[in-house]
Design an enzyme around this catalytic site. Structure first.
Site, PDB file in Angstrom:
ATOM      1  N   ILE A 394       0.820  -1.219   0.000  1.00 11.75           N
ATOM      2  CA  ILE A 394       0.000   0.000   0.000  1.00 11.75           C
ATOM      3  C   ILE A 394       0.849   1.262   0.000  1.00 11.75           C
ATOM      4  O   ILE A 394       0.311   2.372  -0.042  1.00 11.75           O
ATOM      5  CB  ILE A 394      -0.953   0.027   1.206  1.00 11.75           C
ATOM      6  CG1 ILE A 394      -0.176  -0.112   2.515  1.00 11.75           C
ATOM      7  CG2 ILE A 394      -2.013  -1.053   1.087  1.00 11.75           C
ATOM      8  CD1 ILE A 394      -1.039   0.000   3.757  1.00 11.75           C
ATOM      9  N   GLY A 395       2.164   1.109   0.035  1.00  8.17           N
ATOM     10  CA  GLY A 395       3.016   2.293   0.007  1.00  8.17           C
ATOM     11  C   GLY A 395       4.485   1.944   0.088  1.00  8.17           C
ATOM     12  O   GLY A 395       4.864   0.816   0.412  1.00  8.17           O
ATOM     13  N   HIS A 396       5.308   2.931  -0.247  1.00  6.25           N
ATOM     14  CA  HIS A 396       6.760   2.769  -0.205  1.00  6.25           C
ATOM     15  C   HIS A 396       7.354   3.949   0.558  1.00  6.25           C
ATOM     16  O   HIS A 396       6.981   5.094   0.327  1.00  6.25           O
ATOM     17  CB  HIS A 396       7.361   2.711  -1.611  1.00  6.25           C
ATOM     18  CG  HIS A 396       6.918   1.520  -2.402  1.00  6.25           C
ATOM     19  ND1 HIS A 396       7.516   0.292  -2.308  1.00  6.25           N
ATOM     20  CD2 HIS A 396       5.913   1.375  -3.308  1.00  6.25           C
ATOM     21  CE1 HIS A 396       6.922  -0.563  -3.123  1.00  6.25           C
ATOM     22  NE2 HIS A 396       5.937   0.074  -3.738  1.00  6.25           N
ATOM     23  N   ALA A 398      11.184   5.674   2.277  1.00  8.39           N
ATOM     24  CA  ALA A 398      12.584   5.830   1.864  1.00  8.39           C
ATOM     25  C   ALA A 398      13.391   4.581   2.169  1.00  8.39           C
ATOM     26  O   ALA A 398      14.346   4.265   1.471  1.00  8.39           O
ATOM     27  CB  ALA A 398      13.190   7.042   2.563  1.00  8.39           C
ATOM     28  N   PHE A 399      12.997   3.854   3.230  1.00  3.79           N
ATOM     29  CA  PHE A 399      13.796   2.711   3.650  1.00  3.79           C
ATOM     30  C   PHE A 399      12.985   1.437   3.774  1.00  3.79           C
ATOM     31  O   PHE A 399      13.385   0.505   4.466  1.00  3.79           O
ATOM     32  CB  PHE A 399      14.457   3.007   4.999  1.00  3.79           C
ATOM     33  CG  PHE A 399      15.235   4.288   5.003  1.00  3.79           C
ATOM     34  CD1 PHE A 399      16.391   4.410   4.272  1.00  3.79           C
ATOM     35  CD2 PHE A 399      14.787   5.371   5.731  1.00  3.79           C
ATOM     36  CE1 PHE A 399      17.102   5.598   4.265  1.00  3.79           C
ATOM     37  CE2 PHE A 399      15.500   6.555   5.737  1.00  3.79           C
ATOM     38  CZ  PHE A 399      16.658   6.672   4.998  1.00  3.79           C
ATOM     39  N   GLY A 400      11.836   1.358   3.133  1.00  9.81           N
ATOM     40  CA  GLY A 400      11.065   0.133   3.247  1.00  9.81           C
ATOM     41  C   GLY A 400       9.749   0.194   2.507  1.00  9.81           C
ATOM     42  O   GLY A 400       9.399   1.201   1.888  1.00  9.81           O
ATOM     43  N   VAL A 402       5.467  -0.762   2.707  1.00  8.24           N
ATOM     44  CA  VAL A 402       4.352  -0.887   3.638  1.00  8.24           C
ATOM     45  C   VAL A 402       3.308  -1.818   3.044  1.00  8.24           C
ATOM     46  O   VAL A 402       2.901  -1.665   1.888  1.00  8.24           O
ATOM     47  CB  VAL A 402       3.728   0.485   3.950  1.00  8.24           C
ATOM     48  CG1 VAL A 402       2.617   0.342   4.983  1.00  8.24           C
ATOM     49  CG2 VAL A 402       4.793   1.457   4.450  1.00  8.24           C
ATOM     50  N   LYS A 417       5.153  -2.201   8.105  1.00  5.50           N
ATOM     51  CA  LYS A 417       6.271  -1.610   7.389  1.00  5.50           C
ATOM     52  C   LYS A 417       7.462  -2.564   7.447  1.00  5.50           C
ATOM     53  O   LYS A 417       7.952  -2.893   8.531  1.00  5.50           O
ATOM     54  CB  LYS A 417       6.644  -0.255   7.990  1.00  5.50           C
ATOM     55  CG  LYS A 417       7.720   0.478   7.200  1.00  5.50           C
ATOM     56  CD  LYS A 417       7.922   1.874   7.757  1.00  5.50           C
ATOM     57  CE  LYS A 417       8.913   2.660   6.927  1.00  5.50           C
ATOM     58  NZ  LYS A 417       9.083   4.030   7.438  1.00  5.50           N
ATOM     59  N   ASP A 511      11.270  15.049   7.801  1.00  4.83           N
ATOM     60  CA  ASP A 511      10.749  14.557   6.521  1.00  4.83           C
ATOM     61  C   ASP A 511       9.253  14.849   6.411  1.00  4.83           C
ATOM     62  O   ASP A 511       8.460  13.971   6.075  1.00  4.83           O
ATOM     63  CB  ASP A 511      11.015  13.061   6.391  1.00  4.83           C
ATOM     64  CG  ASP A 511      10.978  12.590   4.923  1.00  4.83           C
ATOM     65  OD1 ASP A 511      11.040  13.464   4.022  1.00  4.83           O
ATOM     66  OD2 ASP A 511      10.901  11.382   4.694  1.00  4.83           O
TER      67      ASP A 511
END
Length: 721
Positions: A394-396, A398-400, A402, A417, A511
Site C-alpha cells: 500500500i506504500g513505499h 525511503a527505507f522500506g 508498507v 512496514k 521529513d
C-alpha cells in the site's frame, strides 16, 4: 536453574509484596478504586447504544447520515462506592480524560458528551441536548455529570454551542462556563484534556480544561455541593455519554484514568491526582480482551472495593489495659514480621537477579530501546500479509515497503512496514521504534508493535483507511474538499506543535511531506514515518549531519548547514500548506502545471509579489471555499517558507493562526534573500551534502554568499539520504 524456577521466585516475591501492601494499605483507604485505560479490558467496560471501539479509542457516537441522531455510553463495569455507612463525607474522586469531537459535516447542528456518574449500567438517555444522560420523561434520576456541549439548546438554557457545565440531576446546568474564554473549541477536532476533581470532605468540585497535557493553574468551574444529596445509590457507575442532534459529530475518548477513596481526615483529599498517561502508555486494543500495556514494575493496583478493616471483640468487652498490652504485643509481632518479610523480599530479589534472570537478546537490539510497543512474531505478520504478497503493498517509504495486514488472532487491519535490510533501514527501524513508541497524540500514526526476527525489521501501525495525503490530492477521483484540507493542515500543525514544544525532548521530524501524512476514516491527519526523526533536548543546538529529506520541502539553511531544527520542520510544513492549498506538487517538471517556476514555493512567492496570491488556489475547488480562509492559509504557508529561519513562526503560533486566534505576520511582497558570511558557508559546507543536483544557485561576492533560488526536479520530488 530453569526459567520455571525464576518465575517461581518472582511470583513468590510478588506475593510477599502484595501481602505487605495489603497489610499496610488495609487501614489507609476503604472502598478505594483506581484504574486507567492501560489497565481496562473489554470485560471491565460496558458499551451501550452507539458506543464502540475504533482505532484504540472509545467512540460514543457513530457517523450517522444527516438528519439522524444517536446516543451512546461507555461505563466502567464495576460499581463504585460513593457513600459509606459511618462516614459522613461522600467519596472523593479524581478523573482525567482526553477526548475529541469531530464533525464531518460542518453545516450540521452538533451534540456533545459528558463525564457521568450514573445509578445503573443499562440506561441510555435521549439524543440531542440530553447527551444520552437522561430522557425527556425524567426516567432516570440521581445523575451527576460534567457536560461538554457543542450545541446551544434554549430548552436547557445553554449559553452557547461551546461550553462546559455541571449537571446535578438536571440537564439545566447548575454551573456553566464559556470555553471560548480559554481558547478551547470543542468542534475543532483537536484533542482536549480535562481534569475533574471532587473533595468529599470539602464538598468542592473543580473542572479543568486545556489543549495541553499540563493541568491549568485555575479551574474553569469550581463549585460547592454535597454529592450525597444528588447520587441515587451508595454504589454508582462512572463513564461517559454522548449524542448527536441531526449531525455527523463523532465523540472519541482517547484516554481515561479514574481514582476514588474516602477521606480519613477532614480537609485531606487522599485521592492521588489523575493525569495524562506516561509517554510509553498504550491505548485499548479494540478487539483483544486484554490491553497490551507495558509490564508493571509492581503489582497493579486494581479495584480495592472489597478491602475493609475490621476490629474484633473478645466476649463483647475488652479491658482497656489488657487491650493496650495485647495491641502492643500484636504491633511488635506485626512490625517484626513486616521487617522479616521485607528482608526476605530483598534477599530473594537479589538472588533472582544474581542467579536466574536472563536477558533476552534480539540481534543486539537494546532492551531499553524496545520498551512499550507489543512484540509480534514474524510468523504472525507473515500470515497477516500473506507472505508479504506484492498485492498487499500500500506504500513505499525511503527505507522500506508498507503492506496491508490482517492479524490472524484478532482480525485487526494494520499497516506493516518492512524496513529494508540495508544499514540505513535498520537505523530507521530503531529510530522509529525509540521515538514514536514514546509519543502520544491524536494526529500521529499510532505504533502498535514491532518484530525483529530472521533478519527482518518490521513495524506495525494502525491502518489509515484513506491512505496518504498526496494520494488524496493527486490520485483520488474525488476532489478533496476545502474544509477537509483545512482540517488536515490544522491537524498536522497540532502534531508538530506537540513534537516541538510539548514533548519532554524536542522531536525534529526532518521529513514532513504529504506522502508521510496519513488520513484516517474521518480524514483526520496522522503524521507518520519517523525514520529520519531526531530527538534533542530543548534549547540545545543540533549536530550537523548530511541533509536528508525530499527536495521541495527542504529549508535552504538545512541544505547548507546540515543542521535540522524545529524551523526546518516549519519550512517543510509551509511547503505542505502551499501544496494542499494549490493542489500542485512542490517540484514540477519544466513546463508542468506550475509554469512560472518548477518550484512551488518560488511560484507562490512570485504570485504574492505580483499581488495575485489568490491565483495559487486550486482551480479544481471551483471557488467552493471561503476566500478569507484561503488567503490566510496561503499567507501562513509563505510565512513558514520564509528564507530566514528566525522569522518563521513556531508551530504553536501556526495553530493559533489557522484557528483565527492570532494574526498572520506581515509577509513581504518580495521574497527576502538569505545571506551567509563566506567563512560560515565554507565551514558548514564541509559537513553538508556536496551534490544538490542543481537545486540551489550560489552567487558569491567579496563578503557574502546569497541563497537565491529553488530548482527543478522530478514530479514527486527527490529524496536525499
Amino acid at each position: 536453574m530453569t526459567s520455571l524456577s525464576g518465575r517461581f521466585y518472582f511470583n513468590f516475591v510478588l506475593t510477599l509484596n502484595c501481602a505487605l501492601f495489603a497489610f499496610f494499605s488495609g487501614n489507609v483507604s476503604s472502598a478505594a478504586t483506581e484504574f486507567d485505560m492501560g489497565t481496562l479490558t473489554l470485560s471491565t467496560m460496558k458499551l451501550l447504544g452507539d458506543a464502540h471501539m475504533s482505532n484504540g479509542s472509545v467512540r460514543l457516537t457513530r457517523d450517522l447520515a444527516v438528519p439522524y441522531s444517536g446516543a451512546g455510553k461507555v461505563l466502567y463495569s464495576k460499581p463504585i462506592k460513593f457513600r459509606q455507612p459511618g462516614i459522613e463525607s461522600p467519596a472523593s474522586f479524581s478523573t482525567f480524560f482526553s477526548f475529541s469531537v469531530t464533525n464531518l459535516n460542518p453545516s450540521s447542528i452538533g451534540g456533545g458528551l459528558a463525564f457521568v456518574i450514573s445509578p445503573d449500567d443499562e440506561f441510555v438517555g435521549d439524543a440531542g441536548g440530553f447527551l444520552g444522560i437522561m430522557d425527556g420523561k425524567g426516567t432516570q434520576n440521581g445523575v451527576v455529570a460534567v457536560e461538554f456541549d457543542t450545541i446551544m439548546d434554549v430548552e436547557f438554557k445553554d449559553i452557547n454551542g461551546n461550553h462546559v457545565g455541571l449537571d446535578l440531576n438536571s440537564m439545566v446546568s447548575t454551573r456553566v462556563c464559556d470555553l471560548d474564554t480559554i481558547g478551547v473549541d470543542l468542534k475543532s477536532g483537536d484533542l482536549v484534556n480535562s481534569w475533574v476533581e471532587y473533595s468529599g470532605s470539602n464538598r468542592v468540585i473543580k473542572v479543568y480544561v486545556s489543549y495541553s497535557n499540563l493541568k491549568p493553574k485555575e479551574p474553569i468551574i469550581s463549585s460547592t455541593f454535597d454529592l450525597n444529596e444528588y447520587i441515587a445509590n451508595d454504589f454508582m457507575f462512572v463513564g461517559f455519554s454522548g449524542s448527536t442532534q441531526g449531525s455527523t459529530e463523532i465523540h472519541s475518548i482517547d484516554w481515561w484514568s479514574f481514582s476514588s477513596s474516602f477521606d480519613e481526615n477532614p480537609g485531606y483529599n487522599s485521592v492521588p491526582p489523575a493525569g495524562p498517561p506516561p509517554p510509553s502508555a498504550s491505548l485499548m486494543n479494540p478487539t483483544a480482551d486484554t490491553v497490551n500495556a507495558p509490564p508493571p514494575l509492581v503489582a497493579p493496583v486494581g479495584d480495592n472495593s472489597n478491602t475493609t478493616s475490621h476490629q474484633g471483640k473478645i466476649g463483647g468487652k475488652c479491658h482497656n489495659q489488657l487491650c493496650r498490652s495485647g495491641a502492643g504485643a500484636v504491633a511488635g509481632v506485626v512490625t517484626a514480621s513486616a521487617f522479616f518479610l521485607a528482608f526476605c523480599t530483598v534477599a530473594l530479589i537479589w538472588l533472582y537477579n544474581k542467579k536466574f534472570k536472563r536477558e533476552k537478546k534480539c540481534d543486539n537490539l537494546a532492551s531499553d530501546v524496545i520498551k512499550m510497543p507489543k512484540e509480534f512474531s514474524y510468523k504472525e505478520l507473515n500470515v497477516a500479509t500473506k507472505g508479504f504478497d506484492s498485492n498487499r503493498i500500500i506504500g513505499h517509504g525511503a527505507f522500506g515497503t508498507v503492506y496491508k495486514g490482517i492479524l490472524p488472532t484478532t482480525g485487526d487491519i494494520v499497516a506493516v512496514k518492512r524496513c529494508s535490510h540495508r544499514g540505513q533501514g535498520k537505523v530507521e527501524f530503531l529510530s522509529e521504534l525509540s521515538i514514536i513508541g514514546t509519543l502520544r497524540h491524536r494526529n500521529l500514526v499510532r505504533l502498535q508493535g514491532w518484530c525483529h526476527e530472521r533478519g527482518e525489521s518490521l513495524l506495525v501501525y494502525d491502518l489509515m483507511s484513506n491512505g496518504s495525503l498526496d494520494k488524496a490530492l493527486f490520485e483520488s477521483r474525488m476532489i478533496l474538499p476545502w474544509p477537509y484540507r483545512r482540517k488536515i493542515l490544522l491537524g498536522v500543525a497540532s502534531a508538530l506543535s506537540y513534537l516541538h514544544q510539548e514533548c519532554e525532548n524536542q522531536v525534529i521530524h526532518r521529513d514532513i511531506k504529504t506522502s508521510n501524512i496519513m488520513l484516517d476514516e474521518g480524514f483526520n491527519a496522522r503524521l507518520g514515518d519517523f525514520g529520519l526523526a531526531r530527538q534533542i533536548e530543548h534549547d540545545k543546538s543540533p549536530d550537523a549531519t548530511v541533509a536528508a529529506g525530499t527536495m521541495g520541502y527542504l529549508a535552504p539553511e538545512y541544505l547548507l548547514t546540515g543542521r535540522a531544527t524545529d524551523k526546518t520542520d516549519v519550512f517543510s510544513y509551509g511547503a505542505v500548506v502551499l501544496e494542499v492549498a494549490s493542489g500542485r506538487r512542490p517540484i514540477e517538471k519544466e513546463g508542468g502545471k506550475v509554469g512560472v517556476s518548477g518550484n512551488l514555493v518560488e511560484w507562490v512567492w512570485s504570485l504574492h509579489r505580483e499581488g495575485r496570491l489568490m491565483g495559487a488556489a486550486d482551480l479544481r475547488l471551483g471557488n467552493e471555499f471561503d476566500e478569507g480562509e484561503m488567503r490566510r492559509v496561503l499567507l501562513v504557508g509563505l510565512a513558514c517558507s520564509h528564507p530566514d529561519p528566525l522569522v518563521r513562526p513556531t508551530m504553536r503560533g501556526v495553530v493559533q493562526m489557522l484557528v483565527g486566534e492570532a494574526e498572520v505576520p506581515i509577509v513581504p511582497r518580495t521574497k527576502p534573500t538569505l545571506s551567509f558570511s563566506t567563512s560560515e558557508l565554507l565551514l558548514t559546507l564541509q559537513d553538508s551534502v556536496s551534490d544538490l543536483n542543481g537545486m540551489i544557485t550560489l552567487s558569491s561576492s567579496s563578503s557574502e554568499t546569497s541563497l537565491t533560488g529553488g530548482g527543478r526536479g522530478g514530479s514527486s520530488g527527490l529524496d536525499l539520504v
